[in-house]
Design a protein around this motif. Sequence first.
Motif, PDB file in Angstrom:
ATOM      1  N   ASP A  10       0.832  -1.206   0.000  1.00 15.07           N
ATOM      2  CA  ASP A  10       0.000   0.000   0.000  1.00 15.07           C
ATOM      3  C   ASP A  10       0.867   1.256   0.000  1.00 15.07           C
ATOM      4  O   ASP A  10       0.592   2.224  -0.728  1.00 15.07           O
ATOM      5  N   GLU A  11       1.913   1.238   0.796  1.00 16.77           N
ATOM      6  CA  GLU A  11       2.822   2.390   0.868  1.00 16.77           C
ATOM      7  C   GLU A  11       3.492   2.648  -0.483  1.00 16.77           C
ATOM      8  O   GLU A  11       3.565   3.795  -0.956  1.00 16.77           O
ATOM      9  N   ILE A  12       3.969   1.581  -1.118  1.00 17.97           N
ATOM     10  CA  ILE A  12       4.625   1.721  -2.421  1.00 17.97           C
ATOM     11  C   ILE A  12       3.626   2.156  -3.485  1.00 17.97           C
ATOM     12  O   ILE A  12       3.933   2.987  -4.348  1.00 17.97           O
ATOM     13  N   VAL A  26      -6.402  -3.267  -0.831  1.00 22.05           N
ATOM     14  CA  VAL A  26      -5.048  -2.828  -1.192  1.00 22.05           C
ATOM     15  C   VAL A  26      -4.523  -3.537  -2.440  1.00 22.05           C
ATOM     16  O   VAL A  26      -3.861  -2.919  -3.283  1.00 22.05           O
ATOM     17  N   VAL A  27      -4.836  -4.831  -2.564  1.00 21.37           N
ATOM     18  CA  VAL A  27      -4.237  -5.628  -3.636  1.00 21.37           C
ATOM     19  C   VAL A  27      -5.251  -6.050  -4.696  1.00 21.37           C
ATOM     20  O   VAL A  27      -5.148  -5.668  -5.865  1.00 21.37           O
ATOM     21  N   PHE A  28      -6.224  -6.827  -4.298  1.00 21.20           N
ATOM     22  CA  PHE A  28      -7.055  -7.519  -5.280  1.00 21.20           C
ATOM     23  C   PHE A  28      -8.009  -6.596  -6.042  1.00 21.20           C
ATOM     24  O   PHE A  28      -8.388  -6.906  -7.174  1.00 21.20           O
ATOM     25  N   LYS A  48      -2.363 -15.924  -3.109  1.00 22.09           N
ATOM     26  CA  LYS A  48      -3.272 -16.112  -4.233  1.00 22.09           C
ATOM     27  C   LYS A  48      -4.635 -15.459  -4.034  1.00 22.09           C
ATOM     28  O   LYS A  48      -5.296 -15.096  -4.993  1.00 22.09           O
ATOM     29  N   ARG A  49      -5.075 -15.332  -2.781  1.00 16.87           N
ATOM     30  CA  ARG A  49      -6.441 -14.872  -2.530  1.00 16.87           C
ATOM     31  C   ARG A  49      -6.496 -14.123  -1.207  1.00 16.87           C
ATOM     32  O   ARG A  49      -5.590 -14.248  -0.372  1.00 16.87           O
ATOM     33  N   PRO A  50      -7.543 -13.350  -0.980  1.00 17.15           N
ATOM     34  CA  PRO A  50      -7.653 -12.592   0.271  1.00 17.15           C
ATOM     35  C   PRO A  50      -7.586 -13.472   1.517  1.00 17.15           C
ATOM     36  O   PRO A  50      -7.049 -13.048   2.547  1.00 17.15           O
ATOM     37  N   GLU A  51      -8.102 -14.696   1.415  1.00 21.35           N
ATOM     38  CA  GLU A  51      -8.097 -15.587   2.575  1.00 21.35           C
ATOM     39  C   GLU A  51      -6.677 -15.911   3.053  1.00 21.35           C
ATOM     40  O   GLU A  51      -6.476 -16.262   4.220  1.00 21.35           O
TER      41      GLU A  51
END
Length: 229
Positions: A97-99, A133-135, A117-120
């Motif tokens: 998130d910072e980057i 942040v990612v997916f 691979k996944r949020p879990e």
Amino acid sequence: SKTPRRLYIDYLIPLPPETVAADIDPWPGGLAQMYPYAEQIITDVLSGVVEDPGNLSSQILSPQDCCGFFVQESKASPERDVAAILFPSVDQLEKIDEIDRMVGKDRTLLIFNRQFKRPEDFGFRKKDRSQQVVFDRFEWGFAFQEFACRGEDVKLNFELGHGGWKSCVICDEDVDAGAKEFALLEPSFDRPVYEDLERRINKVLPEPLWMRKMGEAETKGLKFQRGKK
């Protein structure tokens, strides 16, 4: 440019040259052993996609997780710089998130060979945060993946703008005939799941690999006996 600026890259790192067929694990050192090979690949990728490449900088984000950060500058314009995070794990969520904020919306950021691979994978408490942040931000740009499915050698390939995920199975048990490639599922923008690949393999190759090898041995003899009179 209409090209998405937050992309996953999943690249199959070639085995080290000292690898032999008898090796149970060609990467006994894990990510630490892979890192210098991946570093060279990501350096080549970045210099290849950046217009008029200039200085390349890199730093280790996490020594224990073997996670690195790279920035390939463009002499043409700072907006054409491309940054990449190599081998990020679930522990680098806030760093991603910072980057992401540091890179800014006008420059491209790649996640190269992610270790989740996944949020879990981030656990119950960080599942929603990882989604945000990612997916929700990143999508596939390129992938070349290889793994075993029902004991068969399966390859998946994805390239942005080229029709989605493609899948095939490689059969190379017949030394005389050489390797044969069989397409599996129709191209899709969703990554194929294991169960669908397995069902398709059962139709394309009803006989399992061990049975085909036995049939070859019965027909042609054992490999070490071939060519002998």
